[in-house]
Design an enzyme around this catalytic site. Structure first.
Site, PDB file in Angstrom:
ATOM      1  N   SER A  52       0.841  -1.189   0.000  1.00 32.47           N
ATOM      2  CA  SER A  52       0.000   0.000   0.000  1.00 32.47           C
ATOM      3  C   SER A  52       0.879   1.243   0.000  1.00 32.47           C
ATOM      4  O   SER A  52       1.895   1.310   0.699  1.00 32.47           O
ATOM      5  CB  SER A  52      -0.910   0.009   1.238  1.00 32.47           C
ATOM      6  OG  SER A  52      -1.842  -1.040   1.157  1.00 32.47           O
ATOM      7  N   THR A 114       0.666   4.066  16.797  1.00 31.83           N
ATOM      8  CA  THR A 114       0.026   4.200  15.479  1.00 31.83           C
ATOM      9  C   THR A 114      -1.454   3.823  15.502  1.00 31.83           C
ATOM     10  O   THR A 114      -2.272   4.430  14.804  1.00 31.83           O
ATOM     11  CB  THR A 114       0.786   3.373  14.418  1.00 31.83           C
ATOM     12  OG1 THR A 114       0.180   3.564  13.142  1.00 31.83           O
ATOM     13  CG2 THR A 114       0.803   1.885  14.749  1.00 31.83           C
ATOM     14  N   ASP A 126      -6.930  -0.056  10.785  1.00 31.95           N
ATOM     15  CA  ASP A 126      -6.530  -0.395   9.419  1.00 31.95           C
ATOM     16  C   ASP A 126      -7.761  -0.370   8.526  1.00 31.95           C
ATOM     17  O   ASP A 126      -8.659  -1.205   8.670  1.00 31.95           O
ATOM     18  CB  ASP A 126      -5.873  -1.781   9.391  1.00 31.95           C
ATOM     19  CG  ASP A 126      -5.181  -2.085   8.067  1.00 31.95           C
ATOM     20  OD1 ASP A 126      -5.487  -1.415   7.068  1.00 31.95           O
ATOM     21  OD2 ASP A 126      -4.333  -2.988   8.043  1.00 31.95           O
ATOM     22  N   ARG A 128      -7.561  -0.379   5.086  1.00 28.36           N
ATOM     23  CA  ARG A 128      -7.198  -0.751   3.721  1.00 28.36           C
ATOM     24  C   ARG A 128      -8.202  -1.727   3.108  1.00 28.36           C
ATOM     25  O   ARG A 128      -8.755  -2.569   3.793  1.00 28.36           O
ATOM     26  CB  ARG A 128      -5.792  -1.347   3.695  1.00 28.36           C
ATOM     27  CG  ARG A 128      -4.709  -0.302   3.862  1.00 28.36           C
ATOM     28  CD  ARG A 128      -3.333  -0.898   3.931  1.00 28.36           C
ATOM     29  NE  ARG A 128      -3.150  -1.661   5.165  1.00 28.36           N
ATOM     30  CZ  ARG A 128      -1.992  -2.211   5.522  1.00 28.36           C
ATOM     31  NH1 ARG A 128      -0.940  -2.100   4.736  1.00 28.36           N
ATOM     32  NH2 ARG A 128      -1.894  -2.871   6.658  1.00 28.36           N
TER      33      ARG A 128
END
Length: 201
Positions: A52, A114, A126, A128
């Site tokens: 990504s 994060t 996440d 994605r």
């Protein structure tokens, strides 16, 4: 998702001359790439990576993550083997976009990890999406892979879309003082399959 193939061209790199294939999501206008090398044999598992987009790591040489290191290592491995495919998906910051990624970095500078930074901004850890993979894989005539990844979600993404993952190959590279905590969070909170000793020579 409606993904359509646009065009292919040569892409000389320091490691090999790849073929670059461009695809466009007709619903969002988002563009994705696949880089291939050699003759992809549908009867054999293809060395592959899903990567990504990470502008900061891939293009600006950031040491906050391991993305740029992984991108280069994956291309080197494909070049050494003489055959393979890298899928470059335009979903910056695990799907939150570049400007929100900078906001997340600012929160990390203040002490968040994060995952916490994404959550403080109202995002999942996440976001994605891998739904573009079936069209890309079909176009390239790939039905099975040897996948370079530490992320079990990427293995699941391939298998969910009917692509066999014959082998998962670790991609542990790029550990440094600026990303040690980040990599630890990827392991402990996001389930990435890597250990500190994997990074030792």
């Amino acid at each position: 998702m409606t993904l359509r193939f646009i065009a292919s061209s040569r892409l000389p790199t320091p490691w090999a001359v790849f073929t670059m294939h461009g695809f466009e999501d007709s619903e969002t206008g988002k563009e994705h790439l696949a880089l291939t090398l050699g003759e992809l044999d549908n009867t054999k598992p293809v060395l592959a990576r899903i990567h990504s987009e990470c502008l900061t790591g891939d293009a600006l040489f950031s040491l906050r993550c391991d993305c740029g290191f992984q991108l280069q290592e994956a291309l080197k491995r494909i070049a050494a083997e003489g055959c393979g495919a890298l899928f470059y998906l335009r979903q910056e910051g695990r799907g939150i976009g570049l400007l929100n990624k900078i906001r997340a970095y600012n929160l990390q500078d203040a002490g968040a990890d994060t995952v916490e930074a994404n959550e403080q901004l109202g995002f999942a850890a996440d976001l994605r999406d891998y739904s573009m993979l079936p069209s890309m894989l079909k176009h390239l005539n790939i039905s099975s892979v040897r996948l370079m990844t530490n992320n079990p979600r990427k293995v699941d993404a391939f298998t969910r879309y009917g692509i066999q993952v014959d082998e998962r190959l670790p991609l542990t590279i790029g550990l440094n003082p600026h990303n040690a905590d980040y990599l630890d969070t990827k392991t402990n909170k996001l389930g990435h399959l890597m250990k500190a000793e994997d990074y030792k020579d």
